[in-house]
Every structure is written in C-alpha cells, then in structure tokens.
Design a protein around this motif. Sequence first.
Motif, PDB file in Angstrom:
ATOM      1  N   TYR A   1       0.801  -1.228   0.000  1.00 32.00           N
ATOM      2  CA  TYR A   1       0.000   0.000   0.000  1.00 32.00           C
ATOM      3  C   TYR A   1       0.839   1.286   0.000  1.00 32.00           C
ATOM      4  N   PRO A   2       1.805   1.394  -0.907  1.00 35.37           N
ATOM      5  CA  PRO A   2       2.625   2.616  -0.928  1.00 35.37           C
ATOM      6  C   PRO A   2       1.837   3.852  -1.342  1.00 35.37           C
ATOM      7  N   GLU A   3       0.662   3.658  -1.958  1.00 34.64           N
ATOM      8  CA  GLU A   3      -0.142   4.794  -2.421  1.00 34.64           C
ATOM      9  C   GLU A   3      -1.003   5.397  -1.316  1.00 34.64           C
ATOM     10  N   ILE A   4      -1.079   4.737  -0.177  1.00 31.57           N
ATOM     11  CA  ILE A   4      -1.997   5.189   0.875  1.00 31.57           C
ATOM     12  C   ILE A   4      -1.255   6.001   1.934  1.00 31.57           C
ATOM     13  N   ASN A   5      -1.723   7.232   2.102  1.00 33.82           N
ATOM     14  CA  ASN A   5      -1.174   8.121   3.118  1.00 33.82           C
ATOM     15  C   ASN A   5      -1.914   7.874   4.434  1.00 33.82           C
ATOM     16  N   PRO A   6      -1.206   7.671   5.537  1.00 32.24           N
ATOM     17  CA  PRO A   6      -1.871   7.414   6.814  1.00 32.24           C
ATOM     18  C   PRO A   6      -2.761   8.570   7.272  1.00 32.24           C
ATOM     19  N   GLN A   7      -2.595   9.737   6.681  1.00 33.00           N
ATOM     20  CA  GLN A   7      -3.439  10.881   7.051  1.00 33.00           C
ATOM     21  C   GLN A   7      -4.777  10.880   6.325  1.00 33.00           C
ATOM     22  N   ASN A   8      -4.914   9.998   5.336  1.00 31.56           N
ATOM     23  CA  ASN A   8      -6.160   9.950   4.581  1.00 31.56           C
ATOM     24  C   ASN A   8      -7.236   9.267   5.416  1.00 31.56           C
ATOM     25  N   LYS A   9      -8.257   9.997   5.768  1.00 28.74           N
ATOM     26  CA  LYS A   9      -9.275   9.511   6.700  1.00 28.74           C
ATOM     27  C   LYS A   9      -9.989   8.261   6.205  1.00 28.74           C
ATOM     28  N   PHE A  10     -10.246   8.177   4.911  1.00 28.68           N
ATOM     29  CA  PHE A  10     -10.997   7.044   4.372  1.00 28.68           C
ATOM     30  C   PHE A  10     -10.100   5.853   4.050  1.00 28.68           C
ATOM     31  N   PHE A  11      -9.023   6.092   3.315  1.00 29.42           N
ATOM     32  CA  PHE A  11      -8.224   4.982   2.799  1.00 29.42           C
ATOM     33  C   PHE A  11      -7.196   4.430   3.790  1.00 29.42           C
ATOM     34  N   SER A  12      -6.875   5.176   4.825  1.00 27.64           N
ATOM     35  CA  SER A  12      -5.826   4.743   5.749  1.00 27.64           C
ATOM     36  C   SER A  12      -6.169   3.464   6.512  1.00 27.64           C
TER      37      SER A  12
ATOM     38  N   SER B   1     -19.346 -10.709 -14.806  1.00 30.43           N
ATOM     39  CA  SER B   1     -20.527 -10.614 -15.671  1.00 30.43           C
ATOM     40  C   SER B   1     -20.407  -9.504 -16.711  1.00 30.43           C
ATOM     41  N   ILE B   2     -19.465  -8.600 -16.502  1.00 31.67           N
ATOM     42  CA  ILE B   2     -19.269  -7.502 -17.473  1.00 31.67           C
ATOM     43  C   ILE B   2     -17.805  -7.446 -17.909  1.00 31.67           C
ATOM     44  N   SER B   3     -17.225  -8.582 -18.160  1.00 28.40           N
ATOM     45  CA  SER B   3     -15.796  -8.664 -18.488  1.00 28.40           C
ATOM     46  C   SER B   3     -15.417  -7.756 -19.651  1.00 28.40           C
ATOM     47  N   PRO B   4     -14.370  -6.951 -19.467  1.00 31.50           N
ATOM     48  CA  PRO B   4     -13.909  -6.081 -20.550  1.00 31.50           C
ATOM     49  C   PRO B   4     -13.385  -6.890 -21.734  1.00 31.50           C
ATOM     50  N   LYS B   5     -13.542  -6.345 -22.927  1.00 29.84           N
ATOM     51  CA  LYS B   5     -12.947  -6.950 -24.111  1.00 29.84           C
ATOM     52  C   LYS B   5     -11.473  -6.541 -24.185  1.00 29.84           C
ATOM     53  N   ALA B   6     -10.749  -7.190 -25.074  1.00 34.22           N
ATOM     54  CA  ALA B   6      -9.298  -7.000 -25.146  1.00 34.22           C
ATOM     55  C   ALA B   6      -8.903  -5.554 -25.426  1.00 34.22           C
ATOM     56  N   ASN B   7      -9.739  -4.829 -26.162  1.00 33.28           N
ATOM     57  CA  ASN B   7      -9.397  -3.448 -26.523  1.00 33.28           C
ATOM     58  C   ASN B   7     -10.022  -2.413 -25.591  1.00 33.28           C
ATOM     59  N   GLU B   8     -10.559  -2.856 -24.448  1.00 36.32           N
ATOM     60  CA  GLU B   8     -11.189  -1.948 -23.493  1.00 36.32           C
ATOM     61  C   GLU B   8     -10.311  -1.828 -22.249  1.00 36.32           C
ATOM     62  N   PRO B   9      -9.767  -0.646 -22.007  1.00 33.04           N
ATOM     63  CA  PRO B   9      -8.819  -0.469 -20.899  1.00 33.04           C
ATOM     64  C   PRO B   9      -9.451  -0.691 -19.527  1.00 33.04           C
ATOM     65  N   ILE B  10      -8.639  -1.212 -18.620  1.00 25.17           N
ATOM     66  CA  ILE B  10      -8.988  -1.255 -17.204  1.00 25.17           C
ATOM     67  C   ILE B  10      -8.060  -0.283 -16.492  1.00 25.17           C
ATOM     68  N   ILE B  11      -8.634   0.792 -15.979  1.00 23.87           N
ATOM     69  CA  ILE B  11      -7.869   1.848 -15.327  1.00 23.87           C
ATOM     70  C   ILE B  11      -7.859   1.593 -13.823  1.00 23.87           C
ATOM     71  N   THR B  12      -6.693   1.663 -13.212  1.00 19.01           N
ATOM     72  CA  THR B  12      -6.599   1.550 -11.762  1.00 19.01           C
ATOM     73  C   THR B  12      -6.369   2.925 -11.162  1.00 19.01           C
ATOM     74  N   LYS B  13      -7.214   3.292 -10.198  1.00 23.19           N
ATOM     75  CA  LYS B  13      -7.095   4.575  -9.515  1.00 23.19           C
ATOM     76  C   LYS B  13      -6.793   4.319  -8.039  1.00 23.19           C
ATOM     77  N   TYR B  14      -6.421   5.389  -7.319  1.00 24.98           N
ATOM     78  CA  TYR B  14      -5.985   5.222  -5.939  1.00 24.98           C
ATOM     79  C   TYR B  14      -6.781   6.062  -4.935  1.00 24.98           C
ATOM     80  N   ARG B  15      -7.753   6.791  -5.427  1.00 21.86           N
ATOM     81  CA  ARG B  15      -8.637   7.571  -4.567  1.00 21.86           C
ATOM     82  C   ARG B  15     -10.042   7.492  -5.166  1.00 21.86           C
TER      83      ARG B  15
END
Length: 198
Positions: A58-69, A89-103
């Motif tokens: 969890y290097p992306e998580i700041n301990p000061q973040n009230k929700f994610f900490s 049930s809604i699997s992405p197709k090969a040309n559909e990006p899966i974006i990962t976010k951290y907040r």
Amino acid sequence: MQNQTGKTALLILDIQNGIVSQFNNTTTILSKISNLINAARQNHIFVIFVRVGFDKGYPEINPQNKFFSAIPALDRMTILDKETQIHESISPKANEPIITKYRFSAFSGSNLELILRSQQINTLILSGISTSGVVLSTVREAADKDFILKVISDACFDRDPEVHRILTEKIFPNQAEVLTSNDWIQSLNSTNDYKIEK
C-alpha cells in the motif's frame, strides 16, 4: 488497440467484486450496467473500466487519509485481490482499458486523462458505484477538465437513496446532463453524434 476517432467514452466506475458485493440489488446493478455496455459496443463507443486497487504494501496510501488509511490493516484491495477485479458478468474486451485509480476520482493517480486525450474523447458517459463516491468525484474533476458529461442516473448506485437523489437531481445537473439509461440508449438510435468511425 484499434484507432478510436470518436468523441465519447462510457466509463464503468468501480463495478468490481468487492464493491458490488456490498449491495443487496446486485442483479439489478449488473443488469443496468450490462445494458449500457452492450449499447455502447453496438454503437462503437469506447468503453473504459475503472477500479480502485493498490500495490502490495500500500505505498499509495497516506496514513493521514481519513478514508483509505484503514485499508492496509485489513490486508485487502491490492490489485491482485479478487475484490479489485471487474465483475465477471461484465468482463472487458481486449481493446477496453482497465484503469486503476488510488482515490475516489477516476483521474486520481491513473492514466485515464492520457487515454482520453490520446483518443480525442471529449464526452464522458458516467455510471457506477457509488454516486456519492467515484461518480461525484469524477464529475467534479472531469467538469474542471472541460469534458462534456452525461450521468446515467439509474446506472449509478449508492447505499443512501436520499444522497443519490440529491446528487442526481440537484448537484450533477450543474455540471452534467442527467438522464436515464433508456433515454441514453434510445438517443443512440436517433443520432450519430456518439459513434466512432472504424
């Protein structure tokens, strides 16, 4: 990925195992989202899946973040965990990006904006969980980035129905067009504005 010259993308926000499972109406949620995805694909609209997840440690998580900490202590939500994967049930197709976010926002720490600008997309269709979380944060940030926004009211879900109502009826209309999934799908049959040329 094929060259996308259209102007619209459908964002599927946080429809991942660990979040969908927190709702009792899972079948309704997945049915609404699936209908949107099918309509988008049939009309050559770029579909982008967004999830929240973290690297091991969890290097992306700041301990000061009230929700994610609180997440590291639970030892959950890493990008390899089942709960961060897009629901099967809604699997992405090969040309559909899966974006990962951290907040909350789909743009936070992700390459979403780079993909949107690279694909010359200026209109975003938003759906997902939750209305008061990822949808609200993404609407606010996307509006500030000058994207044209459409929020699909019955394909956004929140554990608090009153919060959902206030956001879709009073807050979102200031920065986005709010419409139902049926209205949006019907609009695809009457206009070519959304379509991507192959």
